[in-house]
Motif scaffolding. Structure first.
Motif, PDB file in Angstrom:
ATOM      1  N   PRO A  65       0.841  -1.199   0.000  1.00 38.24           N
ATOM      2  CA  PRO A  65       0.000   0.000   0.000  1.00 38.24           C
ATOM      3  C   PRO A  65       0.881   1.256   0.000  1.00 38.24           C
ATOM      4  O   PRO A  65       2.039   1.222   0.425  1.00 38.24           O
ATOM      5  CB  PRO A  65      -0.794  -0.099   1.304  1.00 38.24           C
ATOM      6  CG  PRO A  65      -0.009  -1.013   2.175  1.00 38.24           C
ATOM      7  CD  PRO A  65       0.748  -1.942   1.250  1.00 38.24           C
ATOM      8  N   ILE A  66       0.314   2.355  -0.465  1.00 38.77           N
ATOM      9  CA  ILE A  66       1.045   3.615  -0.505  1.00 38.77           C
ATOM     10  C   ILE A  66       1.042   4.235   0.892  1.00 38.77           C
ATOM     11  O   ILE A  66      -0.003   4.357   1.524  1.00 38.77           O
ATOM     12  CB  ILE A  66       0.429   4.575  -1.540  1.00 38.77           C
ATOM     13  CG1 ILE A  66       0.641   3.990  -2.931  1.00 38.77           C
ATOM     14  CG2 ILE A  66       1.030   5.972  -1.420  1.00 38.77           C
ATOM     15  CD1 ILE A  66       0.020   4.763  -4.039  1.00 38.77           C
ATOM     16  N   ILE A  67       2.225   4.611   1.335  1.00 35.65           N
ATOM     17  CA  ILE A  67       2.404   5.237   2.647  1.00 35.65           C
ATOM     18  C   ILE A  67       2.677   6.722   2.399  1.00 35.65           C
ATOM     19  O   ILE A  67       3.717   7.074   1.830  1.00 35.65           O
ATOM     20  CB  ILE A  67       3.563   4.569   3.409  1.00 35.65           C
ATOM     21  CG1 ILE A  67       3.266   3.080   3.591  1.00 35.65           C
ATOM     22  CG2 ILE A  67       3.803   5.266   4.751  1.00 35.65           C
ATOM     23  CD1 ILE A  67       4.457   2.258   4.006  1.00 35.65           C
ATOM     24  N   PRO A  68       1.730   7.596   2.794  1.00 32.30           N
ATOM     25  CA  PRO A  68       1.883   9.026   2.502  1.00 32.30           C
ATOM     26  C   PRO A  68       3.205   9.626   2.970  1.00 32.30           C
ATOM     27  O   PRO A  68       3.781  10.455   2.263  1.00 32.30           O
ATOM     28  CB  PRO A  68       0.687   9.661   3.227  1.00 32.30           C
ATOM     29  CG  PRO A  68      -0.342   8.570   3.242  1.00 32.30           C
ATOM     30  CD  PRO A  68       0.446   7.296   3.445  1.00 32.30           C
ATOM     31  N   SER A  69       3.711   9.218   4.124  1.00 32.11           N
ATOM     32  CA  SER A  69       4.978   9.787   4.602  1.00 32.11           C
ATOM     33  C   SER A  69       6.141   9.399   3.689  1.00 32.11           C
ATOM     34  O   SER A  69       7.088  10.173   3.508  1.00 32.11           O
ATOM     35  CB  SER A  69       5.259   9.347   6.043  1.00 32.11           C
ATOM     36  OG  SER A  69       5.374   7.941   6.127  1.00 32.11           O
ATOM     37  N   HIS A  70       6.067   8.206   3.084  1.00 29.91           N
ATOM     38  CA  HIS A  70       7.117   7.789   2.144  1.00 29.91           C
ATOM     39  C   HIS A  70       7.013   8.615   0.857  1.00 29.91           C
ATOM     40  O   HIS A  70       8.036   8.991   0.268  1.00 29.91           O
ATOM     41  CB  HIS A  70       7.015   6.297   1.862  1.00 29.91           C
ATOM     42  CG  HIS A  70       8.150   5.746   1.063  1.00 29.91           C
ATOM     43  ND1 HIS A  70       9.470   5.849   1.467  1.00 29.91           N
ATOM     44  CD2 HIS A  70       8.176   5.121  -0.133  1.00 29.91           C
ATOM     45  CE1 HIS A  70      10.249   5.299   0.561  1.00 29.91           C
ATOM     46  NE2 HIS A  70       9.488   4.857  -0.428  1.00 29.91           N
ATOM     47  N   VAL A  71       5.784   8.902   0.430  1.00 24.13           N
ATOM     48  CA  VAL A  71       5.588   9.759  -0.748  1.00 24.13           C
ATOM     49  C   VAL A  71       6.206  11.128  -0.492  1.00 24.13           C
ATOM     50  O   VAL A  71       6.887  11.684  -1.359  1.00 24.13           O
ATOM     51  CB  VAL A  71       4.086   9.884  -1.102  1.00 24.13           C
ATOM     52  CG1 VAL A  71       3.875  10.908  -2.216  1.00 24.13           C
ATOM     53  CG2 VAL A  71       3.509   8.528  -1.497  1.00 24.13           C
ATOM     54  N   THR A  72       6.010  11.662   0.700  1.00 25.14           N
ATOM     55  CA  THR A  72       6.581  12.965   1.052  1.00 25.14           C
ATOM     56  C   THR A  72       8.099  12.927   0.975  1.00 25.14           C
ATOM     57  O   THR A  72       8.732  13.870   0.465  1.00 25.14           O
ATOM     58  CB  THR A  72       6.113  13.402   2.453  1.00 25.14           C
ATOM     59  OG1 THR A  72       4.682  13.503   2.436  1.00 25.14           O
ATOM     60  CG2 THR A  72       6.713  14.741   2.850  1.00 25.14           C
ATOM     61  N   LYS A  73       8.711  11.845   1.437  1.00 21.95           N
ATOM     62  CA  LYS A  73      10.171  11.711   1.345  1.00 21.95           C
ATOM     63  C   LYS A  73      10.615  11.712  -0.117  1.00 21.95           C
ATOM     64  O   LYS A  73      11.624  12.321  -0.470  1.00 21.95           O
ATOM     65  CB  LYS A  73      10.633  10.418   2.026  1.00 21.95           C
ATOM     66  CG  LYS A  73      10.546  10.459   3.525  1.00 21.95           C
ATOM     67  CD  LYS A  73      10.954   9.124   4.110  1.00 21.95           C
ATOM     68  CE  LYS A  73      10.710   9.082   5.605  1.00 21.95           C
ATOM     69  NZ  LYS A  73      10.977   7.766   6.179  1.00 21.95           N
ATOM     70  N   ILE A  74       9.861  11.036  -0.965  1.00 21.18           N
ATOM     71  CA  ILE A  74      10.216  11.000  -2.387  1.00 21.18           C
ATOM     72  C   ILE A  74      10.012  12.375  -3.019  1.00 21.18           C
ATOM     73  O   ILE A  74      10.823  12.805  -3.850  1.00 21.18           O
ATOM     74  CB  ILE A  74       9.428   9.898  -3.119  1.00 21.18           C
ATOM     75  CG1 ILE A  74       9.875   8.528  -2.594  1.00 21.18           C
ATOM     76  CG2 ILE A  74       9.617   9.993  -4.628  1.00 21.18           C
ATOM     77  CD1 ILE A  74       9.083   7.361  -3.130  1.00 21.18           C
ATOM     78  N   VAL A  75       8.952  13.074  -2.645  1.00 21.88           N
ATOM     79  CA  VAL A  75       8.738  14.443  -3.128  1.00 21.88           C
ATOM     80  C   VAL A  75       9.957  15.294  -2.787  1.00 21.88           C
ATOM     81  O   VAL A  75      10.493  16.015  -3.646  1.00 21.88           O
ATOM     82  CB  VAL A  75       7.450  15.064  -2.525  1.00 21.88           C
ATOM     83  CG1 VAL A  75       7.438  16.584  -2.695  1.00 21.88           C
ATOM     84  CG2 VAL A  75       6.207  14.447  -3.145  1.00 21.88           C
ATOM     85  N   ASN A  76      10.423  15.211  -1.550  1.00 20.68           N
ATOM     86  CA  ASN A  76      11.597  15.980  -1.134  1.00 20.68           C
ATOM     87  C   ASN A  76      12.836  15.585  -1.935  1.00 20.68           C
ATOM     88  O   ASN A  76      13.632  16.441  -2.337  1.00 20.68           O
ATOM     89  CB  ASN A  76      11.850  15.800   0.366  1.00 20.68           C
ATOM     90  CG  ASN A  76      10.751  16.411   1.208  1.00 20.68           C
ATOM     91  OD1 ASN A  76      10.067  17.332   0.780  1.00 20.68           O
ATOM     92  ND2 ASN A  76      10.558  15.885   2.405  1.00 20.68           N
ATOM     93  N   SER A  77      12.990  14.287  -2.189  1.00 18.17           N
ATOM     94  CA  SER A  77      14.122  13.803  -2.980  1.00 18.17           C
ATOM     95  C   SER A  77      14.053  14.328  -4.410  1.00 18.17           C
ATOM     96  O   SER A  77      15.056  14.782  -4.969  1.00 18.17           O
ATOM     97  CB  SER A  77      14.130  12.274  -2.977  1.00 18.17           C
ATOM     98  OG  SER A  77      15.098  11.779  -3.859  1.00 18.17           O
ATOM     99  N   ILE A  78      12.875  14.282  -5.019  1.00 18.77           N
ATOM    100  CA  ILE A  78      12.701  14.776  -6.392  1.00 18.77           C
ATOM    101  C   ILE A  78      13.011  16.269  -6.461  1.00 18.77           C
ATOM    102  O   ILE A  78      13.683  16.734  -7.387  1.00 18.77           O
ATOM    103  CB  ILE A  78      11.276  14.487  -6.902  1.00 18.77           C
ATOM    104  CG1 ILE A  78      11.061  12.985  -7.093  1.00 18.77           C
ATOM    105  CG2 ILE A  78      10.989  15.255  -8.198  1.00 18.77           C
ATOM    106  CD1 ILE A  78       9.611  12.583  -7.328  1.00 18.77           C
ATOM    107  N   GLN A  79      12.542  17.008  -5.488  1.00 14.68           N
ATOM    108  CA  GLN A  79      12.783  18.451  -5.489  1.00 14.68           C
ATOM    109  C   GLN A  79      14.266  18.765  -5.342  1.00 14.68           C
ATOM    110  O   GLN A  79      14.745  19.762  -5.858  1.00 14.68           O
ATOM    111  CB  GLN A  79      11.982  19.119  -4.359  1.00 14.68           C
ATOM    112  CG  GLN A  79      10.500  19.139  -4.645  1.00 14.68           C
ATOM    113  CD  GLN A  79       9.660  19.640  -3.482  1.00 14.68           C
ATOM    114  OE1 GLN A  79       9.995  19.449  -2.323  1.00 14.68           O
ATOM    115  NE2 GLN A  79       8.553  20.294  -3.812  1.00 14.68           N
ATOM    116  N   ARG A  80      14.983  17.884  -4.686  1.00 15.61           N
ATOM    117  CA  ARG A  80      16.413  18.119  -4.475  1.00 15.61           C
ATOM    118  C   ARG A  80      17.268  17.630  -5.644  1.00 15.61           C
ATOM    119  O   ARG A  80      18.199  18.292  -6.064  1.00 15.61           O
ATOM    120  CB  ARG A  80      16.854  17.433  -3.190  1.00 15.61           C
ATOM    121  CG  ARG A  80      18.288  17.694  -2.868  1.00 15.61           C
ATOM    122  CD  ARG A  80      18.648  17.197  -1.521  1.00 15.61           C
ATOM    123  NE  ARG A  80      20.077  17.377  -1.337  1.00 15.61           N
ATOM    124  CZ  ARG A  80      20.648  17.497  -0.189  1.00 15.61           C
ATOM    125  NH1 ARG A  80      19.936  17.465   0.896  1.00 15.61           N
ATOM    126  NH2 ARG A  80      21.947  17.634  -0.113  1.00 15.61           N
TER     127      ARG A  80
END
Length: 143
Positions: free
Chosen positions: A23-38
């Protein structure tokens, strides 16, 4: 295998393998968002075209459901590659192989995936025992 790009405003549909993949874990998505932005996007989403899930040929996410959710959250284009299979067992094996090279699966991930196969009734029983009795997968599997 060629990397394709689904533009942010394209009609390309990506379906999740709910009940098979993690299942998708929202906190993990947030970590990936931060990684993509960086650092940007460093790998494509891996998809599979199949009709063996619900009888309709669709594009399902094999690996990268957190990545695709992060890209959608950011309104970005989605890089992806496509595999093809009409065999659910092969699809589950591919998911396991892909996840072994990124974030390793734990026992419950295998149980969730294999219970999707009709001939794997024992995995359904095991999963239900885990859910019903609030036990750890390792303890339940030993019993």
């Amino acid at each position: 295998m060629q990397i394709e790009i689904a533009k942010n405003n394209s009609k390309t549909a990506f379906h999740l393998l709910n009940g098979i993949n993690r299942p998708i874990i929202p906190s993990h998505v947030t970590k990936i968002v931060n990684s993509i932005q960086r650092m940007g996007v460093v790998r494509p989403v891996v998809t599979i075209m199949t009709s063996c899930i619900d009888g309709i040929k669709r594009r399902y996410v094999l690996d990268g459901q957190h990545l695709i959710t992060a890209l959608q959250r950011l309104g970005m284009d989605i890089p992806y590659v496509t595999l093809y299979s009409e065999d659910l067992k092969e699809i589950i094996e591919l998911i396991a192989l892909l996840n072994a090279s990124s974030k390793s699966w734990v026992l419950i991930d295998y149980i969730v995936a294999w219970k999707a196969l009709p001939e794997k009734e024992d995995y359904k029983v095991l999963y239900n025992a885990i859910q019903t009795n609030d036990l750890t997968p390792n303890l339940t599997a030993i019993c």
